[in-house]
Design an enzyme around this catalytic site. Sequence first.
Site, PDB file in Angstrom:
ATOM      1  CG  ASP A  38      -2.136   0.886   1.044  1.00  0.00           C
ATOM      2  OD1 ASP A  38      -3.208   0.349   0.708  1.00  0.00           O
ATOM      3  OD2 ASP A  38      -2.018   2.122   1.222  1.00  0.00           O
ATOM      4  CG  ASN A  91      -7.986  -4.231  -3.866  1.00  0.00           C
ATOM      5  OD1 ASN A  91      -9.162  -4.260  -4.230  1.00  0.00           O
ATOM      6  ND2 ASN A  91      -7.615  -3.601  -2.759  1.00  0.00           N
ATOM      7  CE1 TYR A 162     -13.714   3.392  -9.060  1.00  0.00           C
ATOM      8  CE2 TYR A 162     -15.772   2.602 -10.005  1.00  0.00           C
ATOM      9  CZ  TYR A 162     -14.717   2.442  -9.126  1.00  0.00           C
ATOM     10  OH  TYR A 162     -14.665   1.336  -8.321  1.00  0.00           O
ATOM     11  CE  LYS A 166     -12.044   0.271 -10.454  1.00  0.00           C
ATOM     12  NZ  LYS A 166     -10.949  -0.509  -9.836  1.00  0.00           N
ATOM     13  CB  ILE A 195     -18.033  -3.376  -1.200  1.00  0.00           C
ATOM     14  CG1 ILE A 195     -18.205  -4.248  -2.458  1.00  0.00           C
ATOM     15  CG2 ILE A 195     -17.513  -4.209  -0.032  1.00  0.00           C
ATOM     16  CD1 ILE A 195     -19.242  -5.333  -2.351  1.00  0.00           C
ATOM     17  CB  THR A 197     -14.810  -0.087   1.299  1.00  0.00           C
ATOM     18  OG1 THR A 197     -15.109   0.635   0.089  1.00  0.00           O
ATOM     19  CG2 THR A 197     -15.000  -1.580   1.075  1.00  0.00           C
TER      20      THR A 197
END
Length: 255
Positions: A38, A91, A162, A166, A195, A197
Site C-alpha cells: 500500500d 486491488n 471511474y 474499470k 461494498i 468500504t
Amino acid sequence: MAGLLDGKSALITGAASGIGRAAALAFAREGAWVAAADRNLDAARSTVAAIEAQGGQAVAIACDVTEDAQVAAMVAAAVDAFGSLDCAFNNAGIAPFQLNSGGVLAGDLEEASWLGLIDVNLHGVWRCLRHEVAQMRKQGGGAIVNTASILGLVGSGGAAAYVASKHAVVGLTKAAAVDHAPENIRINAVCPGYIETPMTEDTMRRRGEQVLARVPMARMGRAEEIAEAVVWMCSDRAGFVTGSCWQVDGGYTAR
C-alpha cells in the site's frame, strides 16, 4: 484441514483497508504467505499485524502504483520475502470523490481528475500485471486477479473517468488472459458491487437509497465477500478459470 492456498505466496495491493485488507486476511487464513502492499506503509503494517495475530506470515511493502519503479521494487520485495510469486491481487484503486469528480458530468470533468483516475485504476493495474507476469513466467505459472467493478460492465452517471477505467480493466484482463494462458498464468477480474468500504461512502451519502433500490438483495456487500471470491480464483480449484470477470454484487447487474 489444508487451506486453499497452503504453501503459496501472494501479493496484494491496496492492502491497508477495505477489500485489500479483507483479502490479505483471507489469503493468510487459507495458508498463503502475504505481501501486503500500500502507499500508506503504516496502514499496511497494521494489516500485517492482524495477519500475524491470527498465526499467519506477512510482510508490509510501500508502493505507489503510479510509479513503475516502485511497482518493480514491490514485486521484487515480495519474491525476496517468500521466494516466489504464486498469486497476485491487483486491488489498489481510487474513487471519484478522491479527485473531486464524484457526481461531475463527463463533459465537465477537469483533465487532472480524468488522468489521475485512469493512472491509478488502469495504468496502475497494468504496471502491476506487467511485473507480476515477468516473475510468473520465470516460475512456470501463477494466478492474477484484478479489481474491476460492476461499473466496468455498466454505465453510471457522474463517474465517467471511474467507469472508463474499470471498463478498461475488464478489457485488459480478458486480453492478458488470452496472451498468457500458454504460459500457465491465469488472469481474472473481480467486479464488486457496492461494498461497505471508505471508497463508497461518498456515493452512498449522495444517492444511497437510489443505489440500494437497484440491488435485488437490498443491501451493500461486505469486503470479506469479495475476498472469498478472490481467494477461490487464485486457488488450484479454479485451475480452468481465466479471462473471467466475476460479479459479486447482490444481483445488481442481473436486472
